[in-house]
Design a protein around this motif. Structure first.
Motif, mmCIF file in Angstrom:
data_model
loop_
_atom_site.group_PDB
_atom_site.id
_atom_site.type_symbol
_atom_site.label_atom_id
_atom_site.label_comp_id
_atom_site.label_asym_id
_atom_site.label_seq_id
_atom_site.Cartn_x
_atom_site.Cartn_y
_atom_site.Cartn_z
ATOM 1 N N THR A 188 8.530 8.453 0.566
ATOM 2 C CA THR A 188 7.389 7.665 0.387
ATOM 3 C C THR A 188 7.244 7.120 -0.919
ATOM 4 O O THR A 188 7.463 7.735 -1.755
ATOM 5 C CB THR A 188 6.161 8.574 1.171
ATOM 6 N N ASN A 189 6.372 5.917 -0.742
ATOM 7 C CA ASN A 189 5.916 5.449 -2.056
ATOM 8 C C ASN A 189 4.495 4.756 -1.764
ATOM 9 O O ASN A 189 4.305 4.210 -0.772
ATOM 10 C CB ASN A 189 7.003 4.186 -2.377
ATOM 11 N N TYR A 190 3.616 4.923 -2.813
ATOM 12 C CA TYR A 190 2.298 4.474 -2.853
ATOM 13 C C TYR A 190 1.852 3.851 -4.089
ATOM 14 O O TYR A 190 2.381 4.045 -5.007
ATOM 15 C CB TYR A 190 1.380 5.852 -2.666
ATOM 16 N N VAL A 191 1.042 2.703 -3.834
ATOM 17 C CA VAL A 191 0.299 2.061 -4.775
ATOM 18 C C VAL A 191 -0.549 3.191 -5.406
ATOM 19 O O VAL A 191 -1.165 3.976 -4.796
ATOM 20 C CB VAL A 191 -0.190 0.729 -4.518
ATOM 21 N N ASP A 192 -0.724 3.042 -6.957
ATOM 22 C CA ASP A 192 -1.325 3.844 -7.563
ATOM 23 C C ASP A 192 -2.852 3.891 -7.059
ATOM 24 O O ASP A 192 -3.583 5.472 -6.909
ATOM 25 C CB ASP A 192 -1.410 3.739 -8.850
ATOM 26 N N SER A 193 -3.424 3.193 -6.526
ATOM 27 C CA SER A 193 -4.981 3.117 -6.146
ATOM 28 C C SER A 193 -5.084 3.866 -5.079
ATOM 29 O O SER A 193 -6.169 4.443 -4.699
ATOM 30 C CB SER A 193 -5.534 1.753 -6.169
ATOM 31 N N VAL A 194 -4.170 4.205 -4.205
ATOM 32 C CA VAL A 194 -4.281 4.965 -2.883
ATOM 33 C C VAL A 194 -3.790 6.295 -3.198
ATOM 34 O O VAL A 194 -3.884 7.048 -2.177
ATOM 35 C CB VAL A 194 -3.805 4.167 -1.524
ATOM 36 N N LYS A 195 -3.087 6.717 -4.092
ATOM 37 C CA LYS A 195 -2.414 7.974 -4.297
ATOM 38 C C LYS A 195 -3.450 9.312 -3.947
ATOM 39 O O LYS A 195 -4.365 9.145 -4.715
ATOM 40 C CB LYS A 195 -1.541 8.002 -5.639
ATOM 41 N N GLY A 196 -3.420 10.079 -3.369
ATOM 42 C CA GLY A 196 -3.928 11.198 -3.094
ATOM 43 C C GLY A 196 -5.046 10.970 -2.037
ATOM 44 O O GLY A 196 -5.806 11.840 -1.649
ATOM 45 N N VAL A 223 0.872 -1.106 -0.187
ATOM 46 C CA VAL A 223 -0.129 -0.016 0.064
ATOM 47 C C VAL A 223 0.962 1.184 0.016
ATOM 48 O O VAL A 223 0.821 2.216 -0.983
ATOM 49 C CB VAL A 223 -0.982 0.033 1.266
ATOM 50 N N ALA A 224 1.803 1.182 1.034
ATOM 51 C CA ALA A 224 2.471 2.459 0.970
ATOM 52 C C ALA A 224 4.093 2.169 2.079
ATOM 53 O O ALA A 224 3.766 1.266 2.772
ATOM 54 C CB ALA A 224 2.127 3.647 1.743
ATOM 55 N N THR A 225 5.062 2.788 1.666
ATOM 56 C CA THR A 225 6.234 2.654 2.342
ATOM 57 C C THR A 225 6.872 4.018 2.582
ATOM 58 O O THR A 225 6.645 4.930 1.904
ATOM 59 C CB THR A 225 7.364 1.766 1.512
ATOM 60 N N ILE A 226 7.609 4.100 3.640
ATOM 61 C CA ILE A 226 8.446 5.138 4.012
ATOM 62 C C ILE A 226 9.964 4.924 4.576
ATOM 63 O O ILE A 226 9.856 3.976 5.167
ATOM 64 C CB ILE A 226 7.614 5.813 4.950
ATOM 65 N N THR A 227 10.638 5.463 3.940
ATOM 66 C CA THR A 227 12.152 5.233 4.537
ATOM 67 C C THR A 227 12.475 6.029 5.619
ATOM 68 O O THR A 227 11.692 6.979 6.037
ATOM 69 C CB THR A 227 13.122 5.716 3.422
#
Length: 120
Positions: A57-65, A48-52
């Motif tokens: 941060t990085n998100y799967v497209d379906s949850v961006k925004g 779903v999402a990661t954070i270093t």
């Protein structure tokens, strides 16, 4: 040995919000990235999402925004703010801690999972 404890799941109507929390406990020298994954019935677990540790941060497209991942000041906690929830967000959400340094090992850890159910 470290442990991840999640909280914040539940039942919400479509369009609503939930905030997931995950705290790592134990003697921990450091954690690299942390993230949230989810698994819906009959489907594979997906990122779903990661954070270093540095806050990238990085998100799967379906949850961006709609979803926002963040880490606490101590860097051993991670949060997922979920807004504008949709029925397709329904899943068990799992917290992940990547490259956890403890006195005995360097390992990845998973939380026990927390259910998020979005009704239409």
């Amino acid at each position: 040995q470290a442990q991840l404890v999640e909280s914040g799941g539940g039942l919400v109507q479509a369009g609503g919000s939930l905030r997931l929390s995950c705290a790592a406990s134990g003697i921990i020298f450091g954690i690299n990235a942390m993230g949230w994954y989810r698994q819906a019935p009959g489907k594979q677990r997906e990122l779903v999402a990661t954070i270093t540790r540095g806050g990238v941060t990085n998100y799967v497209d379906s949850v961006k925004g709609r979803f926002t991942i963040s880490r606490g000041n101590a860097k051993n906690t991670v949060y997922l703010q979920m807004n504008s929830l949709k029925p397709e967000d329904t899943a068990v959400y799992y917290c992940n801690a990547d490259t956890v340094h403890t006195p005995l090992s360097i390992s990845d850890y998973w939380g026990q999972g927390t259910q998020v159910t979005v009704s239409s």
